[in-house]
Design a protein around this motif. Sequence first.
Motif, PDB file in Angstrom:
ATOM      1  N   SER A  95     -71.422  30.640  14.858  1.00 60.14           N
ATOM      2  CA  SER A  95     -72.380  31.606  14.494  1.00 60.14           C
ATOM      3  C   SER A  95     -73.456  31.919  15.762  1.00 60.14           C
ATOM      4  O   SER A  95     -73.762  32.854  16.275  1.00 60.14           O
ATOM      5  CB  SER A  95     -73.481  31.366  13.539  1.00 60.14           C
ATOM      6  OG  SER A  95     -72.585  31.328  12.422  1.00 60.14           O
ATOM      7  N   ILE A  96     -73.780  30.929  16.577  1.00 60.94           N
ATOM      8  CA  ILE A  96     -74.781  31.000  17.582  1.00 60.94           C
ATOM      9  C   ILE A  96     -73.708  31.582  18.707  1.00 60.94           C
ATOM     10  O   ILE A  96     -74.145  32.308  19.662  1.00 60.94           O
ATOM     11  CB  ILE A  96     -74.901  29.445  18.048  1.00 60.94           C
ATOM     12  CG1 ILE A  96     -76.117  28.921  17.237  1.00 60.94           C
ATOM     13  CG2 ILE A  96     -75.760  29.567  19.455  1.00 60.94           C
ATOM     14  CD1 ILE A  96     -76.338  27.423  17.455  1.00 60.94           C
ATOM     15  N   VAL A 108     -66.887  28.111  21.958  1.00 57.80           N
ATOM     16  CA  VAL A 108     -65.788  28.544  22.683  1.00 57.80           C
ATOM     17  C   VAL A 108     -64.649  29.224  21.934  1.00 57.80           C
ATOM     18  O   VAL A 108     -64.077  30.598  22.002  1.00 57.80           O
ATOM     19  CB  VAL A 108     -65.082  27.589  23.444  1.00 57.80           C
ATOM     20  CG1 VAL A 108     -64.064  27.989  24.217  1.00 57.80           C
ATOM     21  CG2 VAL A 108     -66.151  26.829  24.535  1.00 57.80           C
ATOM     22  N   MET A 109     -64.312  28.720  20.706  1.00 57.08           N
ATOM     23  CA  MET A 109     -63.134  29.121  20.025  1.00 57.08           C
ATOM     24  C   MET A 109     -63.357  30.503  19.272  1.00 57.08           C
ATOM     25  O   MET A 109     -62.722  31.463  19.345  1.00 57.08           O
ATOM     26  CB  MET A 109     -62.918  28.136  18.980  1.00 57.08           C
ATOM     27  CG  MET A 109     -61.477  28.564  17.999  1.00 57.08           C
ATOM     28  SD  MET A 109     -60.180  28.377  19.127  1.00 57.08           S
ATOM     29  CE  MET A 109     -58.678  28.541  17.598  1.00 57.08           C
ATOM     30  N   MET A 110     -64.521  30.390  18.327  1.00 58.87           N
ATOM     31  CA  MET A 110     -64.966  31.559  17.668  1.00 58.87           C
ATOM     32  C   MET A 110     -65.446  32.793  18.270  1.00 58.87           C
ATOM     33  O   MET A 110     -65.219  33.874  18.095  1.00 58.87           O
ATOM     34  CB  MET A 110     -65.745  31.121  16.370  1.00 58.87           C
ATOM     35  CG  MET A 110     -65.254  30.197  15.435  1.00 58.87           C
ATOM     36  SD  MET A 110     -63.734  30.695  14.689  1.00 58.87           S
ATOM     37  CE  MET A 110     -64.079  32.057  13.759  1.00 58.87           C
ATOM     38  N   ALA A 111     -66.380  32.402  19.419  1.00 59.16           N
ATOM     39  CA  ALA A 111     -66.870  33.516  20.196  1.00 59.16           C
ATOM     40  C   ALA A 111     -65.695  34.288  21.072  1.00 59.16           C
ATOM     41  O   ALA A 111     -65.751  35.589  21.271  1.00 59.16           O
ATOM     42  CB  ALA A 111     -68.010  32.924  21.124  1.00 59.16           C
ATOM     43  N   LEU A 128     -79.439  34.888  13.818  1.00 59.42           N
ATOM     44  CA  LEU A 128     -78.349  35.062  14.737  1.00 59.42           C
ATOM     45  C   LEU A 128     -77.558  36.224  14.255  1.00 59.42           C
ATOM     46  O   LEU A 128     -76.875  37.168  15.109  1.00 59.42           O
ATOM     47  CB  LEU A 128     -77.380  33.767  14.465  1.00 59.42           C
ATOM     48  CG  LEU A 128     -77.990  32.691  15.145  1.00 59.42           C
ATOM     49  CD1 LEU A 128     -76.917  31.429  14.697  1.00 59.42           C
ATOM     50  CD2 LEU A 128     -78.271  32.476  16.434  1.00 59.42           C
ATOM     51  N   ASP A 129     -77.468  36.560  12.977  1.00 51.84           N
ATOM     52  CA  ASP A 129     -76.645  37.940  12.559  1.00 51.84           C
ATOM     53  C   ASP A 129     -77.142  39.275  13.001  1.00 51.84           C
ATOM     54  O   ASP A 129     -76.592  40.250  13.226  1.00 51.84           O
ATOM     55  CB  ASP A 129     -76.375  37.621  11.125  1.00 51.84           C
ATOM     56  CG  ASP A 129     -75.364  38.866  10.716  1.00 51.84           C
ATOM     57  OD1 ASP A 129     -74.194  38.734  11.037  1.00 51.84           O
ATOM     58  OD2 ASP A 129     -75.707  39.919   9.861  1.00 51.84           O
ATOM     59  N   ARG A 130     -78.544  39.199  12.475  1.00 46.45           N
ATOM     60  CA  ARG A 130     -79.433  40.451  12.660  1.00 46.45           C
ATOM     61  C   ARG A 130     -80.032  40.421  14.029  1.00 46.45           C
ATOM     62  O   ARG A 130     -80.660  41.649  14.276  1.00 46.45           O
ATOM     63  CB  ARG A 130     -80.324  40.544  11.482  1.00 46.45           C
ATOM     64  CG  ARG A 130     -79.620  40.849  10.220  1.00 46.45           C
ATOM     65  CD  ARG A 130     -80.711  40.593   9.040  1.00 46.45           C
ATOM     66  NE  ARG A 130     -81.623  41.833   9.244  1.00 46.45           N
ATOM     67  CZ  ARG A 130     -81.330  42.980   8.757  1.00 46.45           C
ATOM     68  NH1 ARG A 130     -80.019  43.499   8.429  1.00 46.45           N
ATOM     69  NH2 ARG A 130     -82.078  44.025   8.932  1.00 46.45           N
ATOM     70  N   GLY A 131     -80.278  39.627  14.892  1.00 44.80           N
ATOM     71  CA  GLY A 131     -80.854  39.543  16.162  1.00 44.80           C
ATOM     72  C   GLY A 131     -80.757  40.770  16.901  1.00 44.80           C
ATOM     73  O   GLY A 131     -81.474  41.635  17.373  1.00 44.80           O
TER      74      GLY A 131
END
Length: 526
Positions: free
Chosen positions: A424-425, A296-299, A233-236
């Motif tokens: 993360s997603i 919802v919150m973090m994105a 997820l981080d490097r995609g």
Amino acid sequence: MATAAATQGPAAPRPPDGVAALPVRNRGLLTVGVMLATIMQILDTTIANVALPHMQTALGATADTITWVLTSYIVATAIAIPITGWLSDRVGSRNLFLASIAGFILASALCGIATSLPEMVAFRILQGVSAAFMNPLSQTVMLDINPPERQAKAMSIWGMGIMIGPILGPVIGGWLTENYDWRWVFYVNLPVGVLCFGVLWWLLPSRPIRRRSFDLFGFSLLAVGIAALQLLLDRGQGEDWFQSGEIWLEAGVAGIALWMFGVHLFTGRNPMFDRSMWKNRNLVTAIGFMLVIGVVMMATMALLPPMLQNLFGYPVMDTGLLLMPRGIGVLLTMAVAAQLGQRGVDPRWLVGIGLALAAYSLWDMTRWTLEMGSTPFIISGFIQGLGMGLVFMPLNAMAFATLPPQFRTEGSSLMNLSRNIGASIGISLVTTVLARSMQTSHADLAANVTAERMGSIDASMLQVLGATGDSALAMLNAEVTRQAAMIAYLNDFKAMMIVTALSVPLVVLLKKPKGPIENDPAAAGH
């Protein structure tokens, strides 16, 4: 100072009404200490973000490698969270909580004095492992030190810290970086951590120690699966997703490891999590909702700061202040939800209304324009905060209302893990949609910038003007890029609105506790 006694067998019977599972001498002061520890840990998930450009120069890192400062913390936390329940039973919840705070203080000090990227990554891993235990343990403590009739209010207080932390992080981090030095985003943890440690050392009781074996095979599978998923997820986006062999490898490892863990969990002799937990419909449904809350919150919090600063020109401090109404909304509805729960209002209605409000706020955000002032940011953020506050407290109350007390720490760790993975997603997906939508929108807009459509532009005159003409073309391209970026942000908001709206019907899967949550014996988790 409480001591832990080794116990075997079933959990102790429910204490009488008005009596907490773990009575303490000064519940108010202990609550302050627990919440300071919780907020301190949550702040560190976002406080370092705004300081990354300054760290990059000081640590000699590149734009690609400096993100490991964030990734290492996230991956370490995600891997360590699932073993919170086993460690708490094995060494005692008090000892584990104190050790995690001490480790967090030490790691923060080491991060502040780091002189190279490898050092920083190593210290952030230590900090992430220490932080992993703090959230589940703090939630368990808040439940254990309050009698059944006060547990919903305790969860609302705990939820305020969880929800407000990510909002305050960029504000505090930006202020410290601008006025002092980026190293202070880590040093600020030291006085707060020492205060928390002192309060908890003095007042914190411990749950009984339960000797049980450790599922090393299951934990290894889960750790490998989560680490591979987080790296993917981080490097995609940077590796162009499945155009890269690395991403295929990480996806394969994550899929195989998590599949094997699932099979082992339901067929193994001594699995990492007790199988009876997964028969609890409220807990499983709440774990699913935590994924949505994380998205919802973090994105949203990942999208808004760069949008406000880069497209609307707000400085760091003003950006933080514009995000504050979201926190105010959370505070208000968490307090209201606790009162409504005491009056016997069906908590499923509160969760459904909260998700609907969050979806409405995201729909309202799809109507933003580059010409508007600050008012729409404030209104939409406040409404979204109202929605998230209504969801969080009743959801936690219902999840623990039917869960046996010996599973509280493990249940809390699973819900925290779910929220982290959802974050993360969500961040990964919105970042990808943003980048690709910007490219597509820029191409579509640029295709319409022609001499026929813009009669005031004479291409031959731009060639005659030379450098001045080049500057005019650059300004035109910058405006096209700005408009394309705004369209991309609106597309992200629309995608999150759809995800949130589709989750509303899932409320029917939740089981309503009998009677008011605070007064129901099941509210204590018995």
